[in-house]
Design a protein around this motif. Structure first.
Motif, PDB file in Angstrom:
ATOM      1  N   ALA A 338       1.947  -7.888   5.317  1.00  0.00           N
ATOM      2  CA  ALA A 338       3.654  -7.429   5.080  1.00  0.00           C
ATOM      3  C   ALA A 338       3.008  -6.146   4.198  1.00  0.00           C
ATOM      4  O   ALA A 338       4.080  -5.280   4.335  1.00  0.00           O
ATOM      5  CB  ALA A 338       4.255  -8.382   3.616  1.00  0.00           C
ATOM      6  N   ASP A 339       1.976  -6.345   3.348  1.00  0.00           N
ATOM      7  CA  ASP A 339       1.415  -4.208   3.079  1.00  0.00           C
ATOM      8  C   ASP A 339       1.264  -4.004   3.567  1.00  0.00           C
ATOM      9  O   ASP A 339       1.596  -2.624   4.525  1.00  0.00           O
ATOM     10  CB  ASP A 339       0.414  -5.247   2.159  1.00  0.00           C
ATOM     11  N   GLU A 341       2.049  -4.013   6.874  1.00  0.00           N
ATOM     12  CA  GLU A 341       3.077  -3.686   7.643  1.00  0.00           C
ATOM     13  C   GLU A 341       4.143  -2.458   7.568  1.00  0.00           C
ATOM     14  O   GLU A 341       4.715  -1.618   7.545  1.00  0.00           O
ATOM     15  CB  GLU A 341       3.919  -4.778   8.314  1.00  0.00           C
ATOM     16  N   ARG A 342       3.843  -2.951   5.479  1.00  0.00           N
ATOM     17  CA  ARG A 342       4.967  -1.669   5.029  1.00  0.00           C
ATOM     18  C   ARG A 342       4.462  -0.420   5.392  1.00  0.00           C
ATOM     19  O   ARG A 342       4.875   1.063   5.540  1.00  0.00           O
ATOM     20  CB  ARG A 342       4.729  -1.870   3.659  1.00  0.00           C
ATOM     21  N   TRP A 343       3.093  -0.289   5.798  1.00  0.00           N
ATOM     22  CA  TRP A 343       2.179   1.093   5.645  1.00  0.00           C
ATOM     23  C   TRP A 343       2.863   1.448   6.712  1.00  0.00           C
ATOM     24  O   TRP A 343       2.468   3.020   6.309  1.00  0.00           O
ATOM     25  CB  TRP A 343       0.673   0.590   4.972  1.00  0.00           C
ATOM     26  N   ALA A 345       5.126   1.065   8.518  1.00  0.00           N
ATOM     27  CA  ALA A 345       6.757   1.239   9.547  1.00  0.00           C
ATOM     28  C   ALA A 345       6.821   1.932   9.984  1.00  0.00           C
ATOM     29  O   ALA A 345       7.732   1.982  11.215  1.00  0.00           O
ATOM     30  CB  ALA A 345       7.227   0.479   8.326  1.00  0.00           C
ATOM     31  N   ASP A 346       6.543   3.625   9.686  1.00  0.00           N
ATOM     32  CA  ASP A 346       7.008   4.598  10.175  1.00  0.00           C
ATOM     33  C   ASP A 346       7.138   5.279  11.269  1.00  0.00           C
ATOM     34  O   ASP A 346       7.296   5.581  12.151  1.00  0.00           O
ATOM     35  CB  ASP A 346       7.065   5.595   9.166  1.00  0.00           C
TER      36      ASP A 346
END
Length: 427
Positions: A338-339, A341-343, A345-346
């Motif tokens: 999840a982390d 994928e957050r990194w 995401a853009d």
């Protein structure tokens, strides 16, 4: 006719031989009978070698680097600078090499590993990205560099969009007409082609409708990991003193460390002198000292390997451990998918916008796409696959041959009576 397809990739290079008739192309065995050849070069001093420097490519480059890291110069992802106007030459010990020179050295080593595969080649079809990597890529410059790099390898040389080549490969699995979307995710770029596939036996099986691409892919995802887990230990976010003022350390240093195509090039006298000057004025000089040591002791490949292992682990698990140790840096931490994928995401959002561009240029809707073929190593990242499953449904998605489908397709194009039908727009 001797026909070859060459997938010159940012991370890996694959060579396939076109076969007459309807037979599938065959991959050319290279180092240790493997068909995947790492797009990398390693230089070292050796008496008697030309210019005093010996060179190896592919798996041999990795082996040489691992045996003598401190005495080597290891270059990887150099395809990423093909369209860069700011790239002139790469410093390697006391020599400087242009992109074309690096490319010819790499191809000479590839040809040696391929035995006689490049002897008397009639037609060579080389893959190229739809959009080259880089902030402002210059496609015309990349073409000139490619022409100089590949000159003399075959009587005819053509360039075909990589996702279009993958469409040729995937069309062999189709027994009916279809509107096909190919998404190719490599190390440097993410490229899309929308192709109309005719029924088997048609004179022209594949008709391109539109293409789009963006210089974001696996290497950018790697940079996000380095940015989050490694750069804070190298001084990112830190400060230095200058004429009585406390200033932020310029971000360009850290962007270079996180980019595989630039990290190895930092090992030159001028850059190291500038970093030493920064170290003396930094509020945390030991952090800058760790950056200098990382560069001086050629830890780029070891860092790349650790990042790659983490990415692969996160493709199959919800969390994984990142371990890297070298030259004063010691990182051992759990990372959640999840982390990660957050990194990224853009980056995934920009890839999705490029997909929209391909569909719009083809004047087709998502509903009109019969089949989606995902290829390239980065297509295995769950966040990337989830993007396509959400928009097209898992039942329309196919994948496979992530590292070889483009080479297969290029070899199929090379066996066509007139390959310029597929390359005239690019040439």
């Amino acid at each position: 006719m001797t026909a070859l397809g060459l997938d010159f990739g940012t991370t890996n290079t694959v060579l396939a031989r076109g076969v007459a008739g309807d037979a599938a192309p065959t991959l050319v065995a290279l180092d240790n009978n493997e068909s995947i050849f790492r797009t990398a070069l390693c230089f070292w001093h050796e008496a008697g070698a030309r210019d005093g420097l010996a060179v190896a490519a592919g798996p041999a480059a990795i082996r040489e680097y691992l045996d003598f890291p401190a005495d080597s110069r290891f270059l990887q992802s150099f395809k990423s600078v093909a369209a860069s106007t700011s790239f002139d030459t790469a410093p390697v010990f006391e020599k400087r090499y242009s992109f074309e020179q690096l490319g010819r050295l790499f191809l000479a080593q590839l040809a040696h590993a391929a035995g006689g595969a490049f002897d008397r080649v009639d037609r060579l079809v080389v893959g190229r990205p739809v959009t080259y990597a880089g902030t402002r890529p210059d496609a015309a410059l990349a073409r000139r560099r490619y022409d100089a790099m590949f000159d003399g390898l075959a009587r005819e040389i053509h360039y075909v969009y990589e996702p279009l080549a993958a469409a040729f490969a995937d069309a062999r699995a189709l027994d009916r007409p279809a509107t096909l979307l190919v998404a190719d995710f490599g190390g440097g770029t993410s490229d899309f082609s929308v192709v109309q596939v005719a029924a088997p036996g048609a004179v022209r099986r594949c008709t391109p409708l539109a293409h789009a691409g963006i210089g974001i892919a696996g290497d950018r995802f790697d940079a996000r990991i380095v940015d989050q887990l490694v750069l804070p230990q190298l001084g990112k976010g830190g400060h230095y003193r200058s004429f009585g003022k406390v200033l932020d350390i310029p971000g360009g240093w850290f962007a270079d460390v996180a980019d595989w195509s630039r990290l190895a090039l930092m090992r030159n006298r001028r850059t190291l002198a500038e970093l030493e000057k920064l170290r003396r004025s930094a509020l945390d000089p030991e952090a800058i000292a760790r950056m200098i040591a990382l560069i001086e002791h050629e830890q780029g490949y070891a860092l790349y390997d650790a990042v790659g292992r983490l990415k692969r682990a996160l493709s199959g698990a919800e969390q994984a451990r990142f371990r890297f140790e070298g030259e004063g840096i010691a990182i051992d931490t759990e990372v959640r998918r999840a982390d990660f994928e957050r990194w990224i995401a853009d980056d995934v959002a920009r890839i999705a916008a490029t997909l929209d561009t391909a569909l719009a240029r083809a004047a087709v809707t998502e509903a009109a796409i019969d089949r989606v073929f995902l290829t390239g190593g980065t297509s295995l990242v769950p966040a990337v696959r989830a993007l396509f499953e959400a928009r097209f449904g898992p039942e329309r998605i196919a994948s496979g041959g992530e590292l070889t489908s483009i080479a297969h397709g290029l070899a199929l194009v090379a066996r066509e009576d007139d390959p310029t039908v597929w390359v005239q727009a690019e040439e």
